[in-house]
Design a protein around this motif. Structure first.
Motif, PDB file in Angstrom:
ATOM      1  N   LEU A  21      43.547  18.309  47.211  1.00  0.00           N
ATOM      2  CA  LEU A  21      44.394  17.148  46.927  1.00  0.00           C
ATOM      3  C   LEU A  21      45.646  17.571  46.169  1.00  0.00           C
ATOM      4  O   LEU A  21      46.746  17.069  46.433  1.00  0.00           O
ATOM      5  N   GLY A  22      45.470  18.479  45.223  1.00  0.00           N
ATOM      6  CA  GLY A  22      46.616  18.937  44.440  1.00  0.00           C
ATOM      7  C   GLY A  22      47.678  19.574  45.313  1.00  0.00           C
ATOM      8  O   GLY A  22      48.874  19.314  45.150  1.00  0.00           O
ATOM      9  N   LYS A  23      47.251  20.402  46.260  1.00  0.00           N
ATOM     10  CA  LYS A  23      48.206  21.065  47.151  1.00  0.00           C
ATOM     11  C   LYS A  23      48.872  20.053  48.089  1.00  0.00           C
ATOM     12  O   LYS A  23      50.061  20.169  48.388  1.00  0.00           O
ATOM     13  N   CYS A  29      51.981  14.126  42.207  1.00  0.00           N
ATOM     14  CA  CYS A  29      50.710  13.546  41.799  1.00  0.00           C
ATOM     15  C   CYS A  29      49.870  14.578  41.057  1.00  0.00           C
ATOM     16  O   CYS A  29      49.569  15.645  41.582  1.00  0.00           O
ATOM     17  N   GLU A  30      49.496  14.247  39.842  1.00  0.00           N
ATOM     18  CA  GLU A  30      48.609  15.093  39.056  1.00  0.00           C
ATOM     19  C   GLU A  30      47.166  14.800  39.474  1.00  0.00           C
ATOM     20  O   GLU A  30      46.767  13.649  39.587  1.00  0.00           O
ATOM     21  N   VAL A  31      46.407  15.856  39.712  1.00  0.00           N
ATOM     22  CA  VAL A  31      45.003  15.713  40.099  1.00  0.00           C
ATOM     23  C   VAL A  31      44.147  16.371  39.022  1.00  0.00           C
ATOM     24  O   VAL A  31      44.328  17.563  38.725  1.00  0.00           O
ATOM     25  N   LEU A  44      38.040  20.029  33.709  1.00  0.00           N
ATOM     26  CA  LEU A  44      37.637  21.279  34.350  1.00  0.00           C
ATOM     27  C   LEU A  44      38.769  21.900  35.146  1.00  0.00           C
ATOM     28  O   LEU A  44      38.854  23.125  35.268  1.00  0.00           O
ATOM     29  N   ALA A  45      39.608  21.053  35.726  1.00  0.00           N
ATOM     30  CA  ALA A  45      40.722  21.550  36.547  1.00  0.00           C
ATOM     31  C   ALA A  45      41.838  20.523  36.512  1.00  0.00           C
ATOM     32  O   ALA A  45      41.587  19.315  36.471  1.00  0.00           O
ATOM     33  N   ILE A  46      43.071  21.024  36.531  1.00  0.00           N
ATOM     34  CA  ILE A  46      44.227  20.126  36.554  1.00  0.00           C
ATOM     35  C   ILE A  46      45.307  20.757  37.439  1.00  0.00           C
ATOM     36  O   ILE A  46      45.660  21.919  37.270  1.00  0.00           O
ATOM     37  N   HIS A  47      45.765  19.981  38.410  1.00  0.00           N
ATOM     38  CA  HIS A  47      46.768  20.462  39.362  1.00  0.00           C
ATOM     39  C   HIS A  47      48.027  19.605  39.264  1.00  0.00           C
ATOM     40  O   HIS A  47      47.937  18.392  39.068  1.00  0.00           O
ATOM     41  N   ASN A  48      49.177  20.230  39.423  1.00  0.00           N
ATOM     42  CA  ASN A  48      50.468  19.535  39.293  1.00  0.00           C
ATOM     43  C   ASN A  48      50.541  18.832  37.937  1.00  0.00           C
ATOM     44  O   ASN A  48      50.743  17.622  37.847  1.00  0.00           O
ATOM     45  N   ASN A  49      50.379  19.600  36.892  1.00  0.00           N
ATOM     46  CA  ASN A  49      50.249  19.050  35.544  1.00  0.00           C
ATOM     47  C   ASN A  49      51.464  18.223  35.135  1.00  0.00           C
ATOM     48  O   ASN A  49      52.561  18.752  34.944  1.00  0.00           O
ATOM     49  N   LEU A  50      51.256  16.922  35.019  1.00  0.00           N
ATOM     50  CA  LEU A  50      52.326  16.003  34.603  1.00  0.00           C
ATOM     51  C   LEU A  50      52.076  15.429  33.217  1.00  0.00           C
ATOM     52  O   LEU A  50      52.987  14.885  32.601  1.00  0.00           O
ATOM     53  N   SER A  51      50.850  15.554  32.725  1.00  0.00           N
ATOM     54  CA  SER A  51      50.490  14.941  31.450  1.00  0.00           C
ATOM     55  C   SER A  51      50.508  15.915  30.281  1.00  0.00           C
ATOM     56  O   SER A  51      50.379  15.502  29.125  1.00  0.00           O
ATOM     57  N   GLY A  52      50.670  17.206  30.584  1.00  0.00           N
ATOM     58  CA  GLY A  52      50.702  18.192  29.507  1.00  0.00           C
ATOM     59  C   GLY A  52      49.335  18.591  28.998  1.00  0.00           C
ATOM     60  O   GLY A  52      49.226  19.340  28.024  1.00  0.00           O
ATOM     61  N   ARG A  53      48.266  18.119  29.634  1.00  0.00           N
ATOM     62  CA  ARG A  53      46.925  18.506  29.211  1.00  0.00           C
ATOM     63  C   ARG A  53      46.575  19.884  29.757  1.00  0.00           C
ATOM     64  O   ARG A  53      47.281  20.439  30.587  1.00  0.00           O
TER      65      ARG A  53
END
Length: 208
Positions: A21-23, A29-31, A44-53
């Protein structure tokens, strides 16, 4: 909550889903994949980091509420959210249960709305015309736009595209165009043939 082999398997599979989904949804879109069995280190995993977490960040309030209540709504779609820096977001949260009906994970999608709102504003401005201008003109043959619009609507009703219409569907379309008076438009057959990407002979045959 102690992880079982089932939990580990679910989380491993969800990592792949989150990666895909991230790709696909990059970069808007952050996943995020949350492990609800370890809420203090849920991410556990974060893709397209938009929240800074980052990986290892704690669960959100929604995640904590879901982990504590098996009856909590499983899919919460398109709810209003806000990134830490104030940007507006649209979020969807999907809870994942194990075979015992307990929540063990959550897959969350967070879309940055500011990007799309800015783009929408630019497109609106770019597409605007001066309706009070003294000069108007058209680059289309008279009536051609009405024919194309009718074809688009017809194809949409069938859940297909104009160029994918089958023979029987084209014949039905030609009957509709005739009933709407559009077959009398100058060069109507040429317009239809070009829009459907078929020959004039095919259109004339469909119109019989």
């Amino acid at each position: 909550m102690k992880k079982t082999s089932e939990h580990e398997h679910l989380l491993a599979q969800l990592r792949q889903v989150a990666d895909g989904l991230g790709k696909t949804l990059a970069p808007f879109c952050e996943v995020v994949l949350h492990d609800l069995t370890a809420p203090e280190q849920a991410v556990l995993a974060i893709h397209n980091n938009l929240s800074g977490r980052s990986v290892g960040a704690p669960a959100t309030e929604l995640g904590l509420a879901r982990a504590a209540d098996p009856a909590f709504e499983q899919v919460i779609a398109n709810y209003a959210n806000t990134f830490p820096d104030g940007r507006l977001a649209k979020s969807t949260s999907i809870g994942i249960k194990d075979s015992q009906g307990q929540y063990v994970a959550a897959l969350c999608l967070n879309i940055d709305l500011t990007v799309f709102r800015s783009l929408n504003t630019m497109l609106t401005q770019f597409g605007s015309v001066d309706t009070e201008a003294a000069v108007t003109d058209t680059l289309r043959p008279n009536g051609a736009d009405a024919i194309r619009s009718h074809i688009d609507q017809y194809a949409a009703r069938l859940g297909t595209t104009p160029r994918a219409l089958k023979a029987e569907e084209r014949k039905s379309l030609m009957r509709e165009l005739k009933e709407a008076g559009l077959s009398d438009v100058r060069r109507a057959m040429d317009i239809v043939a070009a829009y459907l990407n078929v020959s004039r002979a095919t259109v004339y045959n469909d119109a019989r």
